[in-house]
Design an enzyme around this catalytic site. Structure first.
Site, PDB file in Angstrom:
ATOM      1  N   GLU A   1       0.839  -1.204   0.000  1.00 49.77           N
ATOM      2  CA  GLU A   1       0.000   0.000   0.000  1.00 49.77           C
ATOM      3  C   GLU A   1       0.872   1.252   0.000  1.00 49.77           C
ATOM      4  O   GLU A   1       1.976   1.245   0.529  1.00 49.77           O
ATOM      5  CB  GLU A   1      -0.859   0.034   1.270  1.00 49.77           C
ATOM      6  CG  GLU A   1      -2.250  -0.542   1.107  1.00 49.77           C
ATOM      7  CD  GLU A   1      -3.202   0.374   0.344  1.00 49.77           C
ATOM      8  OE1 GLU A   1      -2.736   1.250  -0.421  1.00 49.77           O
ATOM      9  OE2 GLU A   1      -4.417   0.208   0.511  1.00 49.77           O
ATOM     10  N   ASP A   2       0.349   2.330  -0.562  1.00 49.86           N
ATOM     11  CA  ASP A   2       1.087   3.582  -0.475  1.00 49.86           C
ATOM     12  C   ASP A   2       0.909   4.228   0.896  1.00 49.86           C
ATOM     13  O   ASP A   2       1.861   4.716   1.488  1.00 49.86           O
ATOM     14  CB  ASP A   2       0.661   4.563  -1.586  1.00 49.86           C
ATOM     15  CG  ASP A   2      -0.831   4.803  -1.619  1.00 49.86           C
ATOM     16  OD1 ASP A   2      -1.588   3.981  -1.070  1.00 49.86           O
ATOM     17  OD2 ASP A   2      -1.259   5.815  -2.204  1.00 49.86           O
TER      18      ASP A   2
ATOM     19  N   ASP B   1      -4.225   5.098   6.333  1.00 49.61           N
ATOM     20  CA  ASP B   1      -4.779   6.303   6.934  1.00 49.61           C
ATOM     21  C   ASP B   1      -5.720   5.864   8.062  1.00 49.61           C
ATOM     22  O   ASP B   1      -5.270   5.514   9.148  1.00 49.61           O
ATOM     23  CB  ASP B   1      -5.508   7.049   5.803  1.00 49.61           C
ATOM     24  CG  ASP B   1      -5.884   8.471   6.142  1.00 49.61           C
ATOM     25  OD1 ASP B   1      -5.952   8.790   7.332  1.00 49.61           O
ATOM     26  OD2 ASP B   1      -6.133   9.268   5.230  1.00 49.61           O
TER      27      ASP B   1
ATOM     28  N   PHE C   1      -1.792  16.609   4.181  1.00 50.96           N
ATOM     29  CA  PHE C   1      -2.262  16.184   2.851  1.00 50.96           C
ATOM     30  C   PHE C   1      -1.032  15.972   1.967  1.00 50.96           C
ATOM     31  O   PHE C   1      -0.422  16.933   1.502  1.00 50.96           O
ATOM     32  CB  PHE C   1      -3.172  17.267   2.267  1.00 50.96           C
ATOM     33  CG  PHE C   1      -4.081  16.763   1.192  1.00 50.96           C
ATOM     34  CD1 PHE C   1      -3.656  15.840   0.237  1.00 50.96           C
ATOM     35  CD2 PHE C   1      -5.408  17.203   1.128  1.00 50.96           C
ATOM     36  CE1 PHE C   1      -4.501  15.361  -0.749  1.00 50.96           C
ATOM     37  CE2 PHE C   1      -6.271  16.739   0.143  1.00 50.96           C
ATOM     38  CZ  PHE C   1      -5.808  15.817  -0.797  1.00 50.96           C
TER      39      PHE C   1
ATOM     40  N   ARG D   1       0.700  12.397  -8.999  1.00 53.23           N
ATOM     41  CA  ARG D   1       1.234  11.040  -8.776  1.00 53.23           C
ATOM     42  C   ARG D   1       2.647  10.910  -9.331  1.00 53.23           C
ATOM     43  O   ARG D   1       3.436  10.101  -8.857  1.00 53.23           O
ATOM     44  CB  ARG D   1       0.331   9.995  -9.439  1.00 53.23           C
ATOM     45  CG  ARG D   1      -1.057   9.859  -8.823  1.00 53.23           C
ATOM     46  CD  ARG D   1      -1.713   8.588  -9.339  1.00 53.23           C
ATOM     47  NE  ARG D   1      -3.157   8.564  -9.147  1.00 53.23           N
ATOM     48  CZ  ARG D   1      -3.767   8.110  -8.046  1.00 53.23           C
ATOM     49  NH1 ARG D   1      -3.053   7.664  -7.039  1.00 53.23           N
ATOM     50  NH2 ARG D   1      -5.085   8.103  -7.966  1.00 53.23           N
TER      51      ARG D   1
HETATM   52  C1  PRP Z   1      -5.746   5.369  -0.537  1.00 52.43           C
HETATM   53  C2  PRP Z   1      -4.645   4.380  -0.209  1.00 52.43           C
HETATM   54  C3  PRP Z   1      -5.335   3.308   0.563  1.00 52.43           C
HETATM   55  C4  PRP Z   1      -6.448   4.053   1.258  1.00 52.43           C
HETATM   56  C5  PRP Z   1      -6.039   4.315   2.669  1.00 52.43           C
HETATM   57  O1  PRP Z   1      -6.376   4.983  -1.718  1.00 52.43           O
HETATM   58  O2  PRP Z   1      -4.028   3.862  -1.356  1.00 52.43           O
HETATM   59  O3  PRP Z   1      -5.860   2.286  -0.263  1.00 52.43           O
HETATM   60  O4  PRP Z   1      -6.649   5.297   0.561  1.00 52.43           O
HETATM   61  O5  PRP Z   1      -7.060   4.975   3.362  1.00 52.43           O
HETATM   62  P1  PRP Z   1      -7.746   4.348   4.652  1.00 52.43           P
HETATM   63  O6  PRP Z   1      -6.643   3.806   5.525  1.00 52.43           O
HETATM   64  O7  PRP Z   1      -8.417   5.544   5.279  1.00 52.43           O
HETATM   65  O8  PRP Z   1      -8.716   3.307   4.236  1.00 52.43           O
HETATM   66  P2  PRP Z   1      -7.319   5.970  -2.580  1.00 52.43           P
HETATM   67  O9  PRP Z   1      -8.743   5.678  -2.270  1.00 52.43           O
HETATM   68  O10 PRP Z   1      -6.856   7.378  -2.387  1.00 52.43           O
HETATM   69  O11 PRP Z   1      -7.039   5.475  -4.074  1.00 52.43           O
HETATM   70  P3  PRP Z   1      -5.725   5.558  -4.981  1.00 52.43           P
HETATM   71  O12 PRP Z   1      -4.703   4.621  -4.369  1.00 52.43           O
HETATM   72  O13 PRP Z   1      -6.179   5.085  -6.327  1.00 52.43           O
HETATM   73  O14 PRP Z   1      -5.250   6.982  -4.990  1.00 52.43           O
END
Ligand code: PRP
Length: 187
Positions: free
Chosen positions: A104-105, A108, A158, A171
């Site tokens: 995962e990136d 949160d 952010f 990105r």
């Molecule tokens: C981001 C990230 C995780 C998630 C984390 O994805 O890659 O999957 O949010 O948030 P959380 O811990 O509050 O669940 P995003 O929905 O932004 O999609 P993306 O990776 O395509 O930008």
């Protein structure tokens, strides 16, 4: 791309630069290589944010691994409250009996990850670990969520770049920066 790109004007500051990222990713690759010695893990990229971290990380892991991809929908606020996540693109391979590493990136609230983990355990993964580039623990809503490998613990800001977006942009920034509030306003 260098710091003269116009996109950098939208940042308040650089939080983690490309050299720091490269170093941490290398370290993490070594750890995974040691931890999974003799195994062939499946490394799963969660699209889209993790794409850069993923492609850099797997090149630092010296194992006969395989890769797969998943795309998850975000329902915005609804997701955060219901904890339900929709799979837009599922894995190509069956993970039954496999050693799976979710990449995962950012973690949160932890809602996405806890849902994904539950799903993969349910599918019979032999083991399941998580590698996250960034961890924003201050925002965690899922207690006791275990993130096995973290590159950087970050404050509640952010952040964009190195895969992370605002409105699908930034990105492609090679560094991770804090987006200026003037850009996202009330978003
Ligand atoms: C981001 C990230 C995780 C998630 C984390 O994805 O890659 O999957 O949010 O948030 P959380 O811990 O509050 O669940 P995003 O929905 O932004 O999609 P993306 O990776 O395509 O930008």
């Amino acid at each position: 791309m260098n710091g003269e790109s116009k996109m950098y004007q939208d940042l308040d500051r650089i939080l983690v630069n490309r050299d720091e990222i490269r170093e941490k990713v290398k370290e993490l690759g070594k750890r995974i290589t040691e931890d999974y010695k003799g195994k062939s893990p499946v490394m799963v990229c969660i699209l889209k944010g993790a794409c850069m971290f993923f492609t850099d990380l797997i090149r630092e892991v010296d194992l006969p691994l395989s890769i797969d991809f998943m795309a998850i929908s975000s329902y915005g606020k609804a997701t955060k409250t219901s904890g339900v996540v929709r799979v837009l693109k599922d894995l190509d391979q069956d993970v039954l009996g496999k050693d799976v590493i979710i990449v995962e990136d950012i973690v949160d609230t932890g809602v996405t990850l806890s849902y994904l983990m539950e799903m993969l355990v349910h599918r019979g993964a032999a083991s399941l670990k998580v590698a996250a580039l960034l961890d924003k623990t201050a925002r965690r809503k899922v207690p006791d969520l275990k993130v096995d490998y973290v590159c950087f613990d970050i404050p509640d800001a952010f952040v964009v770049g190195y895969g992370l977006d605002f409105d699908q942009k930034y990105r492609n920034l090679p560094d991770i920066g804090v987006l200026s509030p003037k850009v996202y306003g009330d978003a």
